[in-house]
Structures are given as C-alpha cells and as structure tokens.
Design a protein around this motif. Structure first.
Motif, short mmCIF file in Angstrom:
data_model
loop_
_atom_site.label_atom_id
_atom_site.label_comp_id
_atom_site.label_asym_id
_atom_site.label_seq_id
_atom_site.Cartn_x
_atom_site.Cartn_y
_atom_site.Cartn_z
N PRO A 122 16.49 36.33 12.68
CA PRO A 122 16.28 38.27 12.64
C PRO A 122 16.93 38.81 13.51
O PRO A 122 17.53 38.64 14.61
CB PRO A 122 14.95 38.44 12.77
CG PRO A 122 14.26 37.16 13.77
CD PRO A 122 15.57 35.61 13.72
N ARG A 123 17.73 40.16 13.09
CA ARG A 123 18.48 41.11 13.73
C ARG A 123 17.66 41.34 14.77
O ARG A 123 16.41 41.71 14.24
CB ARG A 123 19.24 41.83 12.46
CG ARG A 123 20.17 41.41 11.59
CD ARG A 123 20.68 42.32 10.75
NE ARG A 123 21.45 42.84 11.31
CZ ARG A 123 21.83 44.52 11.36
NH1 ARG A 123 21.90 44.52 9.34
NH2 ARG A 123 23.16 44.83 11.85
N MET A 124 17.70 41.64 15.62
CA MET A 124 17.34 42.70 17.52
C MET A 124 17.82 43.72 16.46
O MET A 124 18.82 44.17 17.13
CB MET A 124 17.88 41.94 18.04
CG MET A 124 17.76 40.47 18.96
SD MET A 124 15.75 39.89 18.94
CE MET A 124 15.13 40.69 20.33
N ALA A 125 16.63 44.62 16.64
CA ALA A 125 16.89 45.93 16.43
C ALA A 125 17.79 46.36 17.70
O ALA A 125 16.63 46.04 19.18
CB ALA A 125 15.10 46.42 16.46
N PRO A 126 18.67 47.80 18.17
CA PRO A 126 19.14 47.73 19.26
C PRO A 126 17.92 48.65 19.86
O PRO A 126 16.65 49.17 19.76
CB PRO A 126 20.38 49.23 18.70
CG PRO A 126 19.42 49.50 17.51
CD PRO A 126 18.92 47.95 16.82
N PRO A 127 18.64 48.64 21.46
CA PRO A 127 17.54 48.71 22.63
C PRO A 127 17.56 50.66 22.22
O PRO A 127 17.68 50.91 21.63
CB PRO A 127 17.76 48.72 23.62
CG PRO A 127 19.16 48.26 23.40
CD PRO A 127 19.64 47.51 21.97
N ASP A 128 16.26 50.48 22.85
CA ASP A 128 15.70 52.20 23.05
C ASP A 128 16.89 53.28 23.56
O ASP A 128 17.36 52.53 24.89
CB ASP A 128 14.33 52.60 22.85
CG ASP A 128 13.85 54.16 23.01
OD1 ASP A 128 15.10 55.13 23.10
OD2 ASP A 128 13.08 54.61 23.08
N PRO A 129 17.43 54.10 22.65
CA PRO A 129 18.77 54.88 23.84
C PRO A 129 18.52 55.65 25.18
O PRO A 129 18.87 56.08 25.78
CB PRO A 129 19.65 55.31 23.12
CG PRO A 129 18.90 55.55 22.15
CD PRO A 129 18.08 54.27 21.82
N GLY A 130 17.29 56.07 25.20
CA GLY A 130 16.22 56.73 26.37
C GLY A 130 16.41 58.19 26.04
O GLY A 130 16.20 58.75 24.79
N PRO A 131 16.21 58.70 26.85
CA PRO A 131 16.44 60.21 26.87
C PRO A 131 17.83 60.83 26.28
O PRO A 131 18.40 60.62 25.66
CB PRO A 131 16.50 61.00 28.44
CG PRO A 131 15.67 59.67 29.10
CD PRO A 131 16.41 58.47 28.28
N PRO A 132 17.58 62.34 25.56
CA PRO A 132 18.35 63.03 25.26
C PRO A 132 19.46 62.90 25.79
O PRO A 132 19.55 62.94 27.14
CB PRO A 132 17.78 64.02 23.90
CG PRO A 132 17.12 64.60 25.36
CD PRO A 132 16.60 63.02 25.80
N ALA A 133 20.73 62.90 25.09
CA ALA A 133 22.44 62.78 26.25
C ALA A 133 22.80 63.95 26.31
O ALA A 133 23.11 64.67 28.02
CB ALA A 133 23.79 62.00 25.04
N ASP A 134 22.48 65.64 25.71
CA ASP A 134 22.34 66.47 25.97
C ASP A 134 21.22 67.75 26.65
O ASP A 134 20.89 67.44 25.09
CB ASP A 134 23.01 67.20 25.32
CG ASP A 134 24.22 68.31 25.40
OD1 ASP A 134 23.03 68.93 25.68
OD2 ASP A 134 25.23 69.01 24.93
N GLU A 135 20.20 67.88 27.17
CA GLU A 135 19.23 68.26 26.88
C GLU A 135 19.09 69.76 26.34
O GLU A 135 18.62 69.94 25.53
CB GLU A 135 18.38 68.17 28.31
CG GLU A 135 18.27 67.22 29.02
CD GLU A 135 17.31 67.29 30.72
OE1 GLU A 135 17.40 67.89 31.37
OE2 GLU A 135 17.35 66.20 31.23
N ALA A 136 20.36 70.49 26.49
CA ALA A 136 20.19 72.04 26.30
C ALA A 136 20.32 71.72 24.26
O ALA A 136 19.78 72.55 23.81
CB ALA A 136 21.36 72.85 26.13
N ALA A 137 21.45 70.95 24.06
CA ALA A 137 21.15 70.28 22.33
C ALA A 137 19.76 70.28 22.17
O ALA A 137 19.62 70.39 20.81
CB ALA A 137 22.10 69.92 22.24
#
Length: 247
Positions: free
Chosen positions: A45-60
């Motif tokens: 089974p293909r492993m789901a990519p890990p959660d990348p965490g918080p948004p990279a750009d908070e203003a966006a």
C-alpha cells in the motif's frame, strides 16, 4: 503445482537481486513460473505523505481562511484525500488570481486549477491534508453548525487581521456607493458616500468578522442578524487602505 513455501523461497531469492535464471537453476522451477508469481504479488500500500504542518505563508493563509469561511468547502475524494474548492465570481478576475496565489503560498508546490461554472469559477486544489488546515470542515452547511477558530488559527488572524478581513469581504462582502439628497439653499443636492457591507448566514462567522474589525479600529453597525455595515468616513478610509473594492 508448487506449495506456498516453495513459491515464497523462490520469490525471496529474486528479492535479493538474483536473476531469474540463477533462481531457476537453484530451485528447479521454471523462469516462466517464477515470473508469473511475481506478477501476482499484491503491491505494498502506498504510504500517504506526511502532514506538512502549519501553512507556509501565514498572511496568505489568513486571506484564504476568509475566502473559505465565506465561499469555500472541502469534499472527500472517493479514493482518498480531499478537494478544497473556493467559488469565485467571474466578475472579479483579480479575486480569482488572488485565491489561486494564496493557495500556492499557503501550500507551496500544490496543484491548483480553475473549473469554469455558469457565472463563477471554482478554484480547486487536491491534497490529503486540507482538513488539518481547515478544521472547520464538517458535514452540513456552515450556518447550521458551530464555527470557531482553533487557537493556532486565531493567532494567525491576530497577526494578519487585514488579510482575514479582506478574504471575508472578497467572499461575502462588497464596497458600494450610496447616495442621498439634501436641501441646501432651497435646492436639492445629491451626495454620494462609499460604504462596505458584509453578509453571512452564520452568526459565528459574522462574529469573527466583527471581532476582527474591532481589533483594527473599524466602526461597524449591524443592519440585521446577518448584515454588517461600515459607513463612517474614517472607518471606510481604513477599509479602503487595507481592503479596497473587488476587481
């Protein structure tokens, strides 16, 4: 016919980077049989990519959060993952561009595409972890359930209040020019003045909007349970400086 243990032994030898010919000679099993067993192995089974965490750009993200609360939704894909969809009116092409840009900045490298509908464009992006960025996602209409920001979301809104306000206005608000007449020196004169409106069926989302207006010093009035008006000259000037009309 070969038993299961014989098959597993042959495939284990192949897994050691041995050639089919050498395994066949060692085990006495034909190469065709080994090759057919290989084709029947169920892929891992293909492993789901890990959660990348918080948004990279908070203003966006603050802007995108405003758009999502107004005209956005998250829907599951039948084979896993989720679609983020933001409905943007075709009358405002600049808004559509800003929406696409905000998604790309919040999640760099993610795919974004535009699906044309009648009178509007559905800005769409697929990702397995959209619900972690928008925990307000849940079955049912937003105005029929509780909407509250997580502490980490509130911290982003507090740091970027104008981006959040702009997202809400771009989704469910507008800037209009009102007019009235006055009798001056016996003559009726017409006066025009700009104002902002925000309309949403969710009392929780309206509260998020007005709480943020309070924090940036914008005076507002509640016309009814779902309609907020900003009409005072100084407050309109603040909104013009940080939000402006849709385009």
């Amino acid at each position: 016919m070969y038993d299961i243990s014989t098959r597993k032994r042959a495939l284990a030898l192949v897994a050691q980077a041995r050639s089919l010919n050498s395994v066949s000679q060692e085990t006495g099993i034909s190469r065709a049989a080994i090759r057919s067993w290989q084709s029947r192995i169920e892929p891992l089974p293909r492993m789901a990519p890990p959660d990348p965490g918080p948004p990279a750009d908070e203003a966006a993200y603050a802007y995108l959060l405003g758009l999502y609360l107004g005209d956005g939704c998250i829907s599951p894909h039948p084979r896993g993952g989720y679609y983020l969809r933001i409905a943007c009116a075709d009358a405002w092409p600049g808004l559509i561009d800003q929406c696409c840009d905000a998604i790309k900045k919040a999640r760099p490298g993610i795919g974004v595409y535009r699906l044309q509908k009648e009178g509007y464009t559905m800005v769409t992006s697929y990702n397995r972890h959209w619900p972690s960025l928008f925990p307000q996602h849940s079955p049912g209409k937003k105005h029929e359930r509780s909407i509250a920001l997580e502490p980490w979301q509130q911290a982003i809104v507090d740091a970027h209040p104008w981006e959040f306000i702009r997202g809400l206005i771009h989704s469910d608000g507008c800037r209009v020019t009102n007019w009235t007449t006055r009798l001056v020196g016996g003559e009726q004169k017409r006066y025009e003045y700009p104002r902002y409106f925000f309309t949403n069926l969710s009392t929780d989302i309206v509260q998020l909007f007005t709480d943020t207006l309070d924090k940036v010093g914008v005076d507002w009035k509640q016309a009814n349970s779902r309609n907020i008006s900003v009409a005072r000259k100084a407050s309109v000037a603040l909104m013009d400086a940080h939000v402006g009309p849709k385009y």
